[in-house]
Design a protein around this motif. Structure first.
Motif, PDB file in Angstrom:
ATOM      1  N   UNK A 240       0.885  -1.317  -0.008  1.00  0.00           N
ATOM      2  CA  UNK A 240       0.094  -0.073   0.028  1.00  0.00           C
ATOM      3  C   UNK A 240       0.941   1.260  -0.060  1.00  0.00           C
TER       4      UNK A 240
ATOM      5  N   UNK B 253       1.463  11.181 -10.545  1.00  0.00           N
ATOM      6  CA  UNK B 253       0.792  12.408 -10.747  1.00  0.00           C
ATOM      7  C   UNK B 253       1.459  13.781 -11.090  1.00  0.00           C
TER       8      UNK B 253
ATOM      9  N   UNK C 206       2.690  16.446 -14.273  1.00  0.00           N
ATOM     10  CA  UNK C 206       2.647  18.008 -14.550  1.00  0.00           C
ATOM     11  C   UNK C 206       4.140  18.753 -14.703  1.00  0.00           C
TER      12      UNK C 206
ATOM     13  N   UNK D 221      -1.640  13.369   2.827  1.00  0.00           N
ATOM     14  CA  UNK D 221      -2.505  12.471   2.006  1.00  0.00           C
ATOM     15  C   UNK D 221      -3.326  11.726   2.948  1.00  0.00           C
TER      16      UNK D 221
ATOM     17  N   UNK E 258      -6.390   8.081   3.605  1.00  0.00           N
ATOM     18  CA  UNK E 258      -7.242   7.342   2.845  1.00  0.00           C
ATOM     19  C   UNK E 258      -8.526   8.096   2.713  1.00  0.00           C
TER      20      UNK E 258
ATOM     21  N   UNK F 186      -1.514  19.295  -2.254  1.00  0.00           N
ATOM     22  CA  UNK F 186      -0.334  18.077  -1.677  1.00  0.00           C
ATOM     23  C   UNK F 186       0.261  17.671  -3.078  1.00  0.00           C
ATOM     24  N   UNK F 187      -0.559  17.384  -4.131  1.00  0.00           N
ATOM     25  CA  UNK F 187       0.023  16.833  -5.351  1.00  0.00           C
ATOM     26  C   UNK F 187       0.546  17.990  -6.214  1.00  0.00           C
ATOM     27  N   UNK F 188       0.269  19.119  -5.901  1.00  0.00           N
ATOM     28  CA  UNK F 188       0.985  20.224  -6.471  1.00  0.00           C
ATOM     29  C   UNK F 188       0.303  20.805  -7.482  1.00  0.00           C
ATOM     30  N   UNK F 189      -1.035  20.612  -7.755  1.00  0.00           N
ATOM     31  CA  UNK F 189      -1.740  20.911  -8.838  1.00  0.00           C
ATOM     32  C   UNK F 189      -3.238  20.567  -8.923  1.00  0.00           C
ATOM     33  N   UNK F 190      -3.771  21.079  -9.775  1.00  0.00           N
ATOM     34  CA  UNK F 190      -5.118  20.509  -9.845  1.00  0.00           C
ATOM     35  C   UNK F 190      -5.544  19.270 -10.409  1.00  0.00           C
ATOM     36  N   UNK F 191      -6.476  18.535 -10.253  1.00  0.00           N
ATOM     37  CA  UNK F 191      -6.725  17.314 -10.477  1.00  0.00           C
ATOM     38  C   UNK F 191      -8.170  17.309 -11.241  1.00  0.00           C
TER      39      UNK F 191
ATOM     40  N   UNK G  81      -4.028  14.702 -15.221  1.00  0.00           N
ATOM     41  CA  UNK G  81      -3.296  14.394 -13.968  1.00  0.00           C
ATOM     42  C   UNK G  81      -4.384  13.468 -13.087  1.00  0.00           C
TER      43      UNK G  81
ATOM     44  N   UNK H 262      -4.671  10.046 -14.257  1.00  0.00           N
ATOM     45  CA  UNK H 262      -3.373   9.371 -13.854  1.00  0.00           C
ATOM     46  C   UNK H 262      -3.695   8.900 -12.403  1.00  0.00           C
ATOM     47  N   UNK H 263      -4.103   9.910 -11.578  1.00  0.00           N
ATOM     48  CA  UNK H 263      -4.212   9.682 -10.124  1.00  0.00           C
ATOM     49  C   UNK H 263      -5.351   8.750 -10.008  1.00  0.00           C
TER      50      UNK H 263
ATOM     51  N   UNK I 159      -4.248   5.200 -10.119  1.00  0.00           N
ATOM     52  CA  UNK I 159      -3.544   4.659  -8.459  1.00  0.00           C
ATOM     53  C   UNK I 159      -4.566   4.650  -7.581  1.00  0.00           C
TER      54      UNK I 159
ATOM     55  N   UNK J 118      -4.917   1.636  -4.879  1.00  0.00           N
ATOM     56  CA  UNK J 118      -4.809   1.746  -3.448  1.00  0.00           C
ATOM     57  C   UNK J 118      -5.931   1.363  -2.527  1.00  0.00           C
TER      58      UNK J 118
ATOM     59  N   UNK K  30      -6.133  -2.346  -2.622  1.00  0.00           N
ATOM     60  CA  UNK K  30      -5.090  -2.902  -1.704  1.00  0.00           C
ATOM     61  C   UNK K  30      -5.496  -2.902  -0.473  1.00  0.00           C
ATOM     62  N   UNK K  31      -5.935  -1.854   0.266  1.00  0.00           N
ATOM     63  CA  UNK K  31      -6.376  -1.778   1.679  1.00  0.00           C
ATOM     64  C   UNK K  31      -7.554  -2.804   1.967  1.00  0.00           C
TER      65      UNK K  31
END
Lengths: 90, 90
Positions: free
Chosen positions: A71, A82, A86, B1, B3, B42-47, B60, B63-64, B67, B71, B74-75
């Motif tokens: 995880x 991500x 960018x 970040x 869950x 936290x990810x440095x830009x808009x999603x 982006x 892409x996220x 993932x 995640x 997996x949890x």
DNA sequence: TCGGTCCAATACCGATTCGGTCTCGAGCTC
DNA sequence: GAGCTCGAGACCGAATCGGTATTGGACCGA
């Protein structure tokens, strides 16, 4: 369950001691102790055996450790991928 | 970040609306809005792209999303596998 | 057997985080 | 322009989290 709890768990599993893990994590020992306990509660049972020498992984703890590492690795990949979309790597 | 942030993100991505996602998640709309924004920071830009019709995934974000789903899966597997070792499935 | 040493767990407290309510601002539709 | 839908911001109370201080149990050496 939180990502912090998973990180704490992995640290304790690797170090074998709550105190040692807490130093590595730069967090106070009781904070780690509490989160491990909360994680165990949520998973329905203990993950470690408490011994006078520290914390020993139980079978269920070993099972969880494999998933926990996966995880955390997945989270790292998610962030990296991500961000990469960018800010092209140089 | 956290869950929760990842779960909120997936819900918004699937619903296309913060409001709709917040109803599905049973939390208030501003709470979801805030967490999405914190995640983007936290990810440095808009999603997402904010449109009058809702939220549209940016590249982006796409892409996220892949993932993020991995995640969460997996949890779920981690919990199921750890519990299974303790309570054999009937 | 008694101090000293490690270890995790608990009690208590302050700080941070989180979510809820209310409201606003932007954009579309008729 | 009125009404609607959408996300975002302000504000507040509740819950969570971490830190300090302390306790209790187990081992070791004298």
């Amino acid at each position: 369950m939180s990502l912090s709890q998973i990180r704490y768990f992995v640290a304790v599993a690797e170090e074998g001691h709550v105190g040692r893990a807490s130093r590595r994590l730069r967090v106070a020992q009781p904070a780690v102790s509490r989160q491990i306990r909360a994680l165990e509660d949520e998973l329905g049972g203990p993950l470690f055996e408490r011994t006078p020498r520290g914390m020993a992984l139980l079978p269920s703890g070993r099972v969880f450790l494999g998933h926990a590492s996966a995880i955390l690795a997945a989270v790292d990949r998610a962030v990296a991928a991500t961000r990469a979309g960018r800010e092209p790597p140089a």
